[in-house]
Every structure is written in structure tokens, then in C-alpha cells.
Design a protein around this motif. Structure first.
Motif, PDB file in Angstrom:
ATOM      1  N   SER A 192     -11.697   0.444 -13.166  1.00  0.00           N
ATOM      2  CA  SER A 192     -12.761   1.015 -12.336  1.00  0.00           C
ATOM      3  C   SER A 192     -12.192   1.936 -11.253  1.00  0.00           C
ATOM      4  O   SER A 192     -12.811   2.945 -10.908  1.00  0.00           O
ATOM      5  CB  SER A 192     -13.630  -0.082 -11.727  1.00  0.00           C
ATOM      6  N   THR A 193     -11.016   1.621 -10.730  1.00  0.00           N
ATOM      7  CA  THR A 193     -10.384   2.499  -9.740  1.00  0.00           C
ATOM      8  C   THR A 193      -9.989   3.827 -10.374  1.00  0.00           C
ATOM      9  O   THR A 193     -10.161   4.887  -9.775  1.00  0.00           O
ATOM     10  CB  THR A 193      -9.161   1.808  -9.094  1.00  0.00           C
ATOM     11  N   ARG A 194      -9.487   3.774 -11.602  1.00  0.00           N
ATOM     12  CA  ARG A 194      -9.126   5.011 -12.313  1.00  0.00           C
ATOM     13  C   ARG A 194     -10.353   5.916 -12.449  1.00  0.00           C
ATOM     14  O   ARG A 194     -10.300   7.113 -12.155  1.00  0.00           O
ATOM     15  CB  ARG A 194      -8.541   4.681 -13.687  1.00  0.00           C
ATOM     16  N   GLU A 195     -11.461   5.335 -12.905  1.00  0.00           N
ATOM     17  CA  GLU A 195     -12.687   6.127 -13.070  1.00  0.00           C
ATOM     18  C   GLU A 195     -13.165   6.675 -11.727  1.00  0.00           C
ATOM     19  O   GLU A 195     -13.596   7.820 -11.623  1.00  0.00           O
ATOM     20  CB  GLU A 195     -13.778   5.266 -13.714  1.00  0.00           C
ATOM     21  N   PHE A 196     -13.074   5.864 -10.688  1.00  0.00           N
ATOM     22  CA  PHE A 196     -13.466   6.265  -9.339  1.00  0.00           C
ATOM     23  C   PHE A 196     -12.635   7.465  -8.872  1.00  0.00           C
ATOM     24  O   PHE A 196     -13.175   8.465  -8.388  1.00  0.00           O
ATOM     25  CB  PHE A 196     -13.297   5.061  -8.420  1.00  0.00           C
ATOM     26  N   ILE A 197     -11.325   7.408  -9.032  1.00  0.00           N
ATOM     27  CA  ILE A 197     -10.456   8.511  -8.599  1.00  0.00           C
ATOM     28  C   ILE A 197     -10.745   9.768  -9.406  1.00  0.00           C
ATOM     29  O   ILE A 197     -10.756  10.881  -8.862  1.00  0.00           O
ATOM     30  CB  ILE A 197      -8.967   8.107  -8.681  1.00  0.00           C
ATOM     31  N   GLU A 198     -10.999   9.609 -10.698  1.00  0.00           N
ATOM     32  CA  GLU A 198     -11.351  10.776 -11.524  1.00  0.00           C
ATOM     33  C   GLU A 198     -12.617  11.453 -10.994  1.00  0.00           C
ATOM     34  O   GLU A 198     -12.671  12.681 -10.874  1.00  0.00           O
ATOM     35  CB  GLU A 198     -11.529  10.360 -12.984  1.00  0.00           C
ATOM     36  N   LYS A 199     -13.643  10.661 -10.657  1.00  0.00           N
ATOM     37  CA  LYS A 199     -14.890  11.218 -10.104  1.00  0.00           C
ATOM     38  C   LYS A 199     -14.633  11.854  -8.736  1.00  0.00           C
ATOM     39  O   LYS A 199     -15.165  12.914  -8.418  1.00  0.00           O
ATOM     40  CB  LYS A 199     -15.951  10.125  -9.985  1.00  0.00           C
ATOM     41  N   PHE A 200     -13.814  11.209  -7.926  1.00  0.00           N
ATOM     42  CA  PHE A 200     -13.452  11.729  -6.605  1.00  0.00           C
ATOM     43  C   PHE A 200     -12.779  13.096  -6.743  1.00  0.00           C
ATOM     44  O   PHE A 200     -13.109  14.036  -6.043  1.00  0.00           O
ATOM     45  CB  PHE A 200     -12.517  10.727  -5.923  1.00  0.00           C
ATOM     46  N   ASN A 201     -11.860  13.198  -7.700  1.00  0.00           N
ATOM     47  CA  ASN A 201     -11.153  14.457  -7.915  1.00  0.00           C
ATOM     48  C   ASN A 201     -12.101  15.539  -8.433  1.00  0.00           C
ATOM     49  O   ASN A 201     -11.971  16.702  -8.048  1.00  0.00           O
ATOM     50  CB  ASN A 201      -9.989  14.263  -8.887  1.00  0.00           C
ATOM     51  N   TYR A 223       0.834  -1.202   0.000  1.00  0.00           N
ATOM     52  CA  TYR A 223       0.000   0.000   0.000  1.00  0.00           C
ATOM     53  C   TYR A 223       0.866   1.248   0.000  1.00  0.00           C
ATOM     54  O   TYR A 223       2.051   1.214   0.324  1.00  0.00           O
ATOM     55  CB  TYR A 223      -0.948   0.020   1.208  1.00  0.00           C
ATOM     56  N   LYS A 224       0.225   2.364  -0.342  1.00  0.00           N
ATOM     57  CA  LYS A 224       0.898   3.656  -0.311  1.00  0.00           C
ATOM     58  C   LYS A 224      -0.176   4.745  -0.276  1.00  0.00           C
ATOM     59  O   LYS A 224      -1.259   4.564  -0.820  1.00  0.00           O
ATOM     60  CB  LYS A 224       1.784   3.814  -1.551  1.00  0.00           C
ATOM     61  N   TRP A 225       0.158   5.857   0.359  1.00  0.00           N
ATOM     62  CA  TRP A 225      -0.705   7.037   0.328  1.00  0.00           C
ATOM     63  C   TRP A 225      -0.246   7.908  -0.851  1.00  0.00           C
ATOM     64  O   TRP A 225       0.934   8.208  -0.974  1.00  0.00           O
ATOM     65  CB  TRP A 225      -0.597   7.812   1.634  1.00  0.00           C
ATOM     66  N   PHE A 226      -1.180   8.291  -1.694  1.00  0.00           N
ATOM     67  CA  PHE A 226      -0.882   9.055  -2.911  1.00  0.00           C
ATOM     68  C   PHE A 226      -1.613  10.388  -2.914  1.00  0.00           C
ATOM     69  O   PHE A 226      -2.732  10.491  -2.401  1.00  0.00           O
ATOM     70  CB  PHE A 226      -1.376   8.295  -4.159  1.00  0.00           C
ATOM     71  N   ASN A 227      -1.020  11.369  -3.574  1.00  0.00           N
ATOM     72  CA  ASN A 227      -1.740  12.571  -3.952  1.00  0.00           C
ATOM     73  C   ASN A 227      -2.823  12.115  -4.925  1.00  0.00           C
ATOM     74  O   ASN A 227      -2.552  11.342  -5.848  1.00  0.00           O
ATOM     75  CB  ASN A 227      -0.756  13.548  -4.616  1.00  0.00           C
ATOM     76  N   ALA A 228      -4.056  12.576  -4.752  1.00  0.00           N
ATOM     77  CA  ALA A 228      -5.191  12.071  -5.543  1.00  0.00           C
ATOM     78  C   ALA A 228      -5.029  12.322  -7.045  1.00  0.00           C
ATOM     79  O   ALA A 228      -5.478  11.520  -7.859  1.00  0.00           O
ATOM     80  CB  ALA A 228      -6.490  12.678  -5.041  1.00  0.00           C
ATOM     81  N   GLN A 229      -4.392  13.406  -7.420  1.00  0.00           N
ATOM     82  CA  GLN A 229      -4.187  13.680  -8.847  1.00  0.00           C
ATOM     83  C   GLN A 229      -3.042  12.825  -9.401  1.00  0.00           C
ATOM     84  O   GLN A 229      -3.152  12.250 -10.481  1.00  0.00           O
ATOM     85  CB  GLN A 229      -3.890  15.177  -9.059  1.00  0.00           C
ATOM     86  N   GLU A 230      -1.947  12.715  -8.647  1.00  0.00           N
ATOM     87  CA  GLU A 230      -0.796  11.923  -9.094  1.00  0.00           C
ATOM     88  C   GLU A 230      -1.121  10.436  -9.161  1.00  0.00           C
ATOM     89  O   GLU A 230      -0.506   9.695  -9.920  1.00  0.00           O
ATOM     90  CB  GLU A 230       0.397  12.158  -8.162  1.00  0.00           C
ATOM     91  N   ALA A 231      -2.116   9.986  -8.393  1.00  0.00           N
ATOM     92  CA  ALA A 231      -2.504   8.573  -8.399  1.00  0.00           C
ATOM     93  C   ALA A 231      -2.960   8.126  -9.784  1.00  0.00           C
ATOM     94  O   ALA A 231      -2.855   6.951 -10.128  1.00  0.00           O
ATOM     95  CB  ALA A 231      -3.605   8.326  -7.382  1.00  0.00           C
ATOM     96  N   LEU A 232      -3.419   9.055 -10.590  1.00  0.00           N
ATOM     97  CA  LEU A 232      -3.875   8.717 -11.941  1.00  0.00           C
ATOM     98  C   LEU A 232      -2.719   8.304 -12.849  1.00  0.00           C
ATOM     99  O   LEU A 232      -2.949   7.761 -13.930  1.00  0.00           O
ATOM    100  CB  LEU A 232      -4.651   9.884 -12.553  1.00  0.00           C
ATOM    101  N   ASP A 233      -1.478   8.525 -12.416  1.00  0.00           N
ATOM    102  CA  ASP A 233      -0.295   8.166 -13.214  1.00  0.00           C
ATOM    103  C   ASP A 233       0.234   6.764 -12.916  1.00  0.00           C
ATOM    104  O   ASP A 233       1.184   6.322 -13.543  1.00  0.00           O
ATOM    105  CB  ASP A 233       0.841   9.175 -12.973  1.00  0.00           C
ATOM    106  N   ILE A 234      -0.374   6.060 -11.950  1.00  0.00           N
ATOM    107  CA  ILE A 234       0.130   4.722 -11.604  1.00  0.00           C
ATOM    108  C   ILE A 234      -0.733   3.640 -12.273  1.00  0.00           C
ATOM    109  O   ILE A 234      -1.732   3.935 -12.918  1.00  0.00           O
ATOM    110  CB  ILE A 234       0.203   4.518 -10.072  1.00  0.00           C
ATOM    111  N   ASP A 235      -0.345   2.378 -12.089  1.00  0.00           N
ATOM    112  CA  ASP A 235      -1.005   1.241 -12.734  1.00  0.00           C
ATOM    113  C   ASP A 235      -2.280   0.845 -11.984  1.00  0.00           C
ATOM    114  O   ASP A 235      -2.297  -0.102 -11.202  1.00  0.00           O
ATOM    115  CB  ASP A 235      -0.021   0.059 -12.799  1.00  0.00           C
ATOM    116  N   LEU A 236      -3.352   1.597 -12.230  1.00  0.00           N
ATOM    117  CA  LEU A 236      -4.651   1.366 -11.601  1.00  0.00           C
ATOM    118  C   LEU A 236      -5.487   0.416 -12.446  1.00  0.00           C
ATOM    119  O   LEU A 236      -5.350   0.390 -13.670  1.00  0.00           O
ATOM    120  CB  LEU A 236      -5.427   2.683 -11.507  1.00  0.00           C
ATOM    121  N   ASN A 237      -6.404  -0.313 -11.801  1.00  0.00           N
ATOM    122  CA  ASN A 237      -7.368  -1.037 -12.615  1.00  0.00           C
ATOM    123  C   ASN A 237      -8.387  -0.014 -13.136  1.00  0.00           C
ATOM    124  O   ASN A 237      -8.469   1.102 -12.626  1.00  0.00           O
ATOM    125  CB  ASN A 237      -8.002  -2.206 -11.854  1.00  0.00           C
TER     126      ASN A 237
END
Length: 141
Positions: free
Chosen positions: A126-135, A110-124
Motif C-alpha cells: 500500500s505504501t508503494r501504491e501511495f508513493i506512486e500516486k504521490f509522484n 527512518y530515512k528521508w528519500f527522494n520520492a522516485q528512488e523510494a520506489l526501489d526500496i522494500d516498501l509494503n
């Protein structure tokens, strides 16, 4: 395959955020070692909020509050998931109340990420879409 009827499963996912505004993500072997949010199946008789709290506690040992619905998604036979499943994701954001993380065997790192920078990592996906909506909602501020 059995004759038992297959039904979609309701799954709660939780973006956990901390006082610094960072979000908690973890790698999961169930999702091809991609980064995901904690979560799992809704139990019979359980409220969505109870499910979110239970799944986060089981998978991370974190307690959360301030639970807010962010998005609803479908995952129908995702090739990223280790089993053929039809899942309806209810995506919540919640604030971490403590910081002592202990992962269960469903999560490998696990790791704590900046919510915007998290979009640059290897997300599945549905998680990518979820973080985009969260942001977009900026609900963690």
C-alpha cells in the motif's frame, strides 16, 4: 473469537515531505520490517486532518501542515500486516514544519528519500501504491 462484530477501520497515512522534496519513510515491525509512512487509526470525533497531525507527531515527533488528500486504498487481511484487519487507508501528503525526528516504538528506523528512488526500496504494497500516486500528482512541489 468473540461474538462482537468486526468492522473495517479508517486509517490515515501521511507522506511527510521536506523543503528538499524528500519524503520520510520508516521501517515497522507491524509490516514485516518493510518501509512505510507514519499513520494510524482515526479516533472517534477526530477530523482526518487532526488524525494526520496527531499520528505524525506521536510516531515521529514532527509537526506538519499543508495536508492534502492523495489517495484512498483498501487493505483487506493483508499478509504483510501483523494482524488480520480490514482497513480503509486515507492517504495524505503533508509538509514537515520541523526536523527533530524522534521515533516511537512502532517504528524502528527512518530515512528521508527522494520520492522516485523510494520506489526501489522494500516498501509494503500500500505504501508503494501511495508513493506512486504521490509522484503522479507531484503535490509536494
Amino acid at each position: 473469537m468473540s461474538n462482537e462484530k468486526q468492522n473495517p477501520r479508517v486509517v490515515v497515512g501521511v507522506i511527510i515531505y521536506n523543503d528538499s522534496g524528500q519524503i520520510f519513510l520508516a521501517r515497522s515491525h507491524k509490516w514485516q520490517d518493510k518501509w512505510i509512512v507514519p499513520g494510524g487509526h482515526l479516533d472517534w470525533g477526530e477530523t482526518l486532518e487532526e488524525c494526520a497531525k496527531r499520528e505524525v507527531k506521536e510516531e515521529t515527533n514532527l509537526d506538519v501542515d499543508n495536508i492534502q488528500l492523495i489517495d484512498v486504498q483498501e487493505s483487506i487481511f493483508s499478509e504483510e500486516f501483523h494482524k488480520k484487519k480490514h482497513m480503509v487507508f486515507l492517504d495524505f501528503a503533508a509538509k514537515a514544519k520541523n526536523g527533530e525526528v524522534m521515533l516511537n516504538d512502532e517504528l524502528q528506523e527512518y530515512k528521508w528519500f527522494n520520492a522516485q528512488e523510494a520506489l526501489d526500496i522494500d516498501l509494503n504494497a500500500s505504501t508503494r501504491e501511495f508513493i506512486e500516486k504521490f509522484n503522479e500528482k507531484d503535490s509536494h512541489v
